[in-house]
Write a protein that holds these residues in place. Structure first.
Motif, mmCIF file in Angstrom:
data_model
loop_
_atom_site.group_PDB
_atom_site.id
_atom_site.type_symbol
_atom_site.label_atom_id
_atom_site.label_comp_id
_atom_site.label_asym_id
_atom_site.label_seq_id
_atom_site.Cartn_x
_atom_site.Cartn_y
_atom_site.Cartn_z
ATOM 1 N N LYS A 348 46.597 34.093 43.219
ATOM 2 C CA LYS A 348 46.424 35.048 42.122
ATOM 3 C C LYS A 348 45.065 34.863 41.446
ATOM 4 C CE LYS A 348 48.892 36.886 38.095
ATOM 5 N NZ LYS A 348 47.674 37.049 37.297
ATOM 6 N N LYS A 349 44.660 33.608 41.246
ATOM 7 C CA LYS A 349 43.357 33.360 40.619
ATOM 8 C C LYS A 349 42.210 33.784 41.531
ATOM 9 C CE LYS A 349 43.785 29.950 36.979
ATOM 10 N NZ LYS A 349 43.258 28.699 36.401
ATOM 11 N N VAL A 350 42.381 33.566 42.839
ATOM 12 C CA VAL A 350 41.342 33.972 43.785
ATOM 13 C C VAL A 350 41.167 35.479 43.757
ATOM 14 C CG1 VAL A 350 40.778 34.137 46.236
ATOM 15 C CG2 VAL A 350 41.577 31.967 45.300
ATOM 16 N N ILE A 351 42.267 36.229 43.749
ATOM 17 C CA ILE A 351 42.194 37.694 43.735
ATOM 18 C C ILE A 351 41.552 38.192 42.441
ATOM 19 C CG2 ILE A 351 43.564 39.809 43.758
ATOM 20 C CD1 ILE A 351 45.637 38.268 45.442
ATOM 21 N N ASP A 352 41.930 37.583 41.312
ATOM 22 C CA ASP A 352 41.396 38.029 40.015
ATOM 23 C C ASP A 352 39.907 37.739 39.860
ATOM 24 O OD1 ASP A 352 43.928 38.848 39.385
ATOM 25 O OD2 ASP A 352 44.452 37.062 38.222
ATOM 26 N N ASN A 353 39.388 36.747 40.592
ATOM 27 C CA ASN A 353 37.977 36.350 40.449
ATOM 28 C C ASN A 353 37.241 36.445 41.785
ATOM 29 O OD1 ASN A 353 37.936 34.983 37.535
ATOM 30 N ND2 ASN A 353 39.807 34.308 38.574
ATOM 31 N N ILE A 354 37.606 37.427 42.592
ATOM 32 C CA ILE A 354 37.060 37.488 43.944
ATOM 33 C C ILE A 354 35.636 38.039 43.983
ATOM 34 C CG2 ILE A 354 37.872 39.815 44.519
ATOM 35 C CD1 ILE A 354 38.683 38.615 47.278
ATOM 36 N N HIS A 355 35.251 38.802 43.007
ATOM 37 C CA HIS A 355 33.911 39.399 43.023
ATOM 38 C C HIS A 355 32.843 38.314 42.875
ATOM 39 C CE1 HIS A 355 35.124 43.600 43.035
ATOM 40 N NE2 HIS A 355 36.087 43.266 42.188
ATOM 41 N N GLY A 356 31.907 38.322 43.803
ATOM 42 C CA GLY A 356 30.855 37.316 43.832
ATOM 43 C C GLY A 356 31.204 36.103 44.667
ATOM 44 N N CYS A 357 32.399 36.092 45.234
ATOM 45 C CA CYS A 357 32.823 34.943 46.043
ATOM 46 C C CYS A 357 32.104 34.971 47.393
ATOM 47 C CB CYS A 357 34.331 34.976 46.257
ATOM 48 S SG CYS A 357 34.969 33.552 47.152
ATOM 49 N N PRO A 358 31.500 33.865 47.843
ATOM 50 C CA PRO A 358 30.810 33.847 49.142
ATOM 51 C C PRO A 358 31.788 34.100 50.296
ATOM 52 C CG PRO A 358 30.211 31.933 47.822
ATOM 53 C CD PRO A 358 31.370 32.583 47.131
ATOM 54 N N LEU A 359 31.281 34.722 51.339
ATOM 55 C CA LEU A 359 32.126 35.045 52.489
ATOM 56 C C LEU A 359 32.621 33.776 53.183
ATOM 57 C CD1 LEU A 359 33.042 37.735 53.656
ATOM 58 C CD2 LEU A 359 31.271 37.547 55.387
ATOM 59 N N LYS A 360 31.819 32.722 53.152
ATOM 60 C CA LYS A 360 32.224 31.471 53.781
ATOM 61 C C LYS A 360 33.469 30.897 53.108
ATOM 62 C CE LYS A 360 30.497 26.902 55.093
ATOM 63 N NZ LYS A 360 29.335 25.959 55.037
ATOM 64 N N VAL A 361 33.532 31.002 51.781
ATOM 65 C CA VAL A 361 34.704 30.507 51.046
ATOM 66 C C VAL A 361 35.936 31.321 51.418
ATOM 67 C CG1 VAL A 361 35.700 30.198 48.747
ATOM 68 C CG2 VAL A 361 33.295 29.635 49.159
ATOM 69 N N LEU A 362 35.774 32.635 51.536
ATOM 70 C CA LEU A 362 36.901 33.491 51.917
ATOM 71 C C LEU A 362 37.392 33.156 53.325
ATOM 72 C CD1 LEU A 362 35.643 36.924 50.532
ATOM 73 C CD2 LEU A 362 37.217 35.305 49.459
ATOM 74 N N MET A 363 36.466 32.850 54.228
ATOM 75 C CA MET A 363 36.863 32.475 55.581
ATOM 76 C C MET A 363 37.608 31.137 55.585
ATOM 77 S SD MET A 363 33.766 33.760 58.090
ATOM 78 C CE MET A 363 32.415 33.031 57.188
#
Length: 667
Positions: A348-363
């Protein structure tokens, strides 16, 4: 008296590591007793930390607690003088520049311990020992190679030796791989390298514990073999002093053990770490330290310890930043501990603060979800939508890596895949022999079809594959052609290349023979069922695949009740041509109003017969959180339709949803 004499002698030996006989000695900052000619330029003022003196806990009274009480002796009348330079972090602390300790025998036979000060500026030895303090960061900035650091050490070694290893590691991190290998060879051959290792071993027992841990970590990262004396010595000292480990040292020690290969000393130290963490887990104050410990505690750590760490993390949830929430996925994955509650909160926290998150972290998050078998449709959709919204700023190769992770999770991000297709159609030059196979695999596995772009996309992919036919391996070609077949598209040039006898022979004699045989059977079935007009087939006889069977006792009972418990109304485990297997076959009239008995129908191909194939398929055969069939199931249903079957499927068990419970689909 003997006990007191033994105590004073044991304490004296701590200062007499290098000199076996008792004589007038000088106590240098290393904590060793040496004659004054040895390392005259080493001084207490070379300490790297400004708060070094503040960290000194023990006093001289502790070291000579038995000597201060006095004892009688007639045989010992030697006067021993130590020069103490308030440097030994584990033994001594003074406020004065220098202090002398004199131990002598009085007239009445009692030992006298006298302390007196001396002005250091007038002392010749002090002048000889003066040098400019330097930290490892400054040393690494002033050095361009590992040899430069060793040259600095050989010119004037200063305490502690750990800074030289840390400086070399910092310098090495700035180098390319090739230059790093070359510099390491020069380092091993440098004349001062062995001397530095020896000095490091001598200082091991008096260094601050965190400096000791960092030194060993730097040594390991520099590629010094783990079975060497210096590494094993430091390991043993770290074991002996593990009770000095504070919260910061816990994170360093966890990272160090992860970087080392298994051996007896490493195993013993890891066991000690588990015991230490078990005792101190509730005292950990910083979330970052907790996550580092969780990340490197090891997959084989006791389950009870993993649960303690999980409970500690749940207690600290309110203090989690969005970065902590992102890193918790990887921490749980490397620890191999699936905590659905913790993952749901962090998602839930990741979704709420996803803007600006690096693609490597998402992977990394998606890879951790795959490792933990954690499926969260909101998290997957949130990541896919964010990447789709910012599609133009990302490198195409990184987006492809993300799609590969989605494919492993069985999730089909429709909008993102459509954008990717459009990009490939507009810029076909982005395709290479390496990414063609991966792209085809993703789109065939997820059975993604865009009616507006599908034909054009497949033509672009086929053209790119044809251009690199002579540069692609036989197995990659087979994988690409098989992906085309699953998507019901058959480019002639790649298929002709694949059906050459030399290529087929190579595939049937490779290490992945079973996998290649399975794909060749798929190709053969597609050529005979989908592409009946194709003039060429597989000339080499393929090995037969093992017959498949499944235990569908419950499904059998349900069908029996539905069909009136009459015998002969359905058939189980039916084997069909082209290695296809169906769980049940039912025969009905053309209007599908009446079920026919198998004994009443002799010709299955009669026009008034409707054949129904019942498939019991796992949930993994469908895209996550949908009823969209994945590639091989879609191809099987297509081929069964060609063979005259009406396909009905029944869902079996499979993956779990956000709350960790089985999904319930209506059949």
């Amino acid at each position: 008296m003997r006990n007191k004499a033994g105590s004073i002698l044991w304490n004296l030996r701590q200062f007499s590591i290098l000199v076996p006989t008792i004589r007038t000695l000088s106590m240098y900052h290393l904590g060793f007793c040496r004659s004054k000619i040895a390392h005259s330029n080493w001084t207490l003022r070379n300490l790297p930390l400004n708060d070094f003196d503040n960290r000194i806990q023990p006093s001289i009274r502790y070291l000579f607690q038995d000597a201060l009480s006095g004892f009688q002796s007639e045989s010992l009348n030697t006067v021993i003088v130590f020069r103490v330079n308030r440097l030994c972090p584990r033994r001594l602390s003074f406020d004065s520049k220098h202090c002398f300790v004199s131990i002598g025998t009085s007239d009445n036979g009692l030992k006298k311990v006298n302390f007196h000060h001396e002005v250091s500026c007038e002392d010749v030895l002090s002048k000889e020992m003066k040098s400019t303090p330097i930290s490892y960061m400054k040393l690494s900035e002033e050095s361009n190679s590992l040899s430069d650091v060793l040259d600095t050490f050989s010119k004037g070694p200063t305490f502690p030796s750990s800074k030289y290893f840390l400086a070399m590691w910092t310098v090495a991190k700035r180098m390319s791989d090739d230059k790093k290998c070359y510099e390491k060879r020069l380092m091993f051959n440098h004349p001062a390298f062995n001397q530095l290792c020896e000095q490091m071993m001598k200082e091991a027992k008096i260094l601050h514990y965190n400096h000791l841990l960092l030194s060993l970590y730097a040594i390991v990262k520099l590629g010094i073999f783990q079975n060497t004396l210096v590494v094993q010595t430091l390991l043993r000292v770290i074991q002996e002093r593990i009770t000095e480990c504070d919260e910061r040292c816990l994170s360093i020690l966890s990272t160090l053990l992860e970087a080392m290969d298994p051996c007896k000393n490493v195993h013993a130290l890891r066991t000690g770490l588990w015991l230490l963490v078990d005792q101190q887990v509730w005292k950990i104050k910083h979330v970052t330290t907790l996550q580092i410990v969780m990340k490197y505690i090891g997959k084989d750590a006791p389950v009870a310890l993993k649960r303690k760490l999980e409970m500690k993390a749940l207690r600290e949830l309110d203090r989690f930043s969005h970065l902590n929430s992102q890193h918790m996925f990887e921490a749980l994955s490397t620890m191999n501990h699936r905590s659905v509650i913790l993952l749901n909160k962090c998602s839930k926290k990741v979704i709420d603060n996803i803007h600006g998150c690096p693609l490597k972290v998402l992977m990394n998050i998606l890879q951790s979800c795959k490792d933990l078998r954690y499926y969260n449709s909101k998290l997957f959709k949130g990541i896919a939508d964010y990447v789709a919204e910012t599609f133009d700023i990302w490198n195409l190769q990184k987006v492809l890596y993300l799609l590969l992770l989605f494919e492993k999770l069985g999730f089909r991000p429709v909008v993102l895949m459509n954008l990717f297709m459009k990009k490939i159609i507009e810029e076909p030059k982005l395709l290479t022999k390496k990414n063609i196979v991966a792209i085809l695999h993703v789109y065939s596995s997820l059975n993604h079809i865009n009616q507006c772009q599908n034909k054009e996309f497949l033509e672009v992919m086929a053209s790119a594959l044809t251009d690199c036919l002579h540069h692609i391996s036989s197995e990659s070609l087979l994988h690409a052609v098989c992906s085309f077949c699953v998507m019901n598209y058959f480019p002639s040039a790649p298929i002709d290349q694949l059906l050459r006898k030399d290529v087929l022979s190579e595939l049937l004699t490779s290490d992945d023979r079973e996998k290649n045989v399975h794909k060749l059977h798929i190709l053969e079935a597609c050529l005979k069922l989908d592409l009946t007009s194709y003039h060429k087939g597989i000339d080499i006889a393929l090995p037969q695949l093992p017959l498949s069977a499944s235990d569908n006792t419950k499904a059998t009972e349900v069908l029996s009740r539905l069909l009136g418990n009459s015998k002969g109304l359905f058939s189980k485990d039916v084997q069909l041509p082209h290695n296809y297997h169906i769980d049940f076959e039912i025969r009905m009239d053309a209007n599908r109003r009446r079920v026919l008995s198998f004994s009443d129908v002799d010709v299955p191909s009669a026009t008034n017969i409707r054949r129904v194939a019942v498939l019991c398929v796992p949930r993994s055969s469908f895209c996550f959180n949908s009823r969209h069939p994945r590639g091989f199931l879609a191809m099987k249903m297509r081929h069964l339709n060609i063979m005259g079957f009406h396909v009905v499927w029944k869902l079996g068990g499979g993956r779990t949803n956000d709350e960790g419970c089985s999904q319930n689909f209506e059949d």
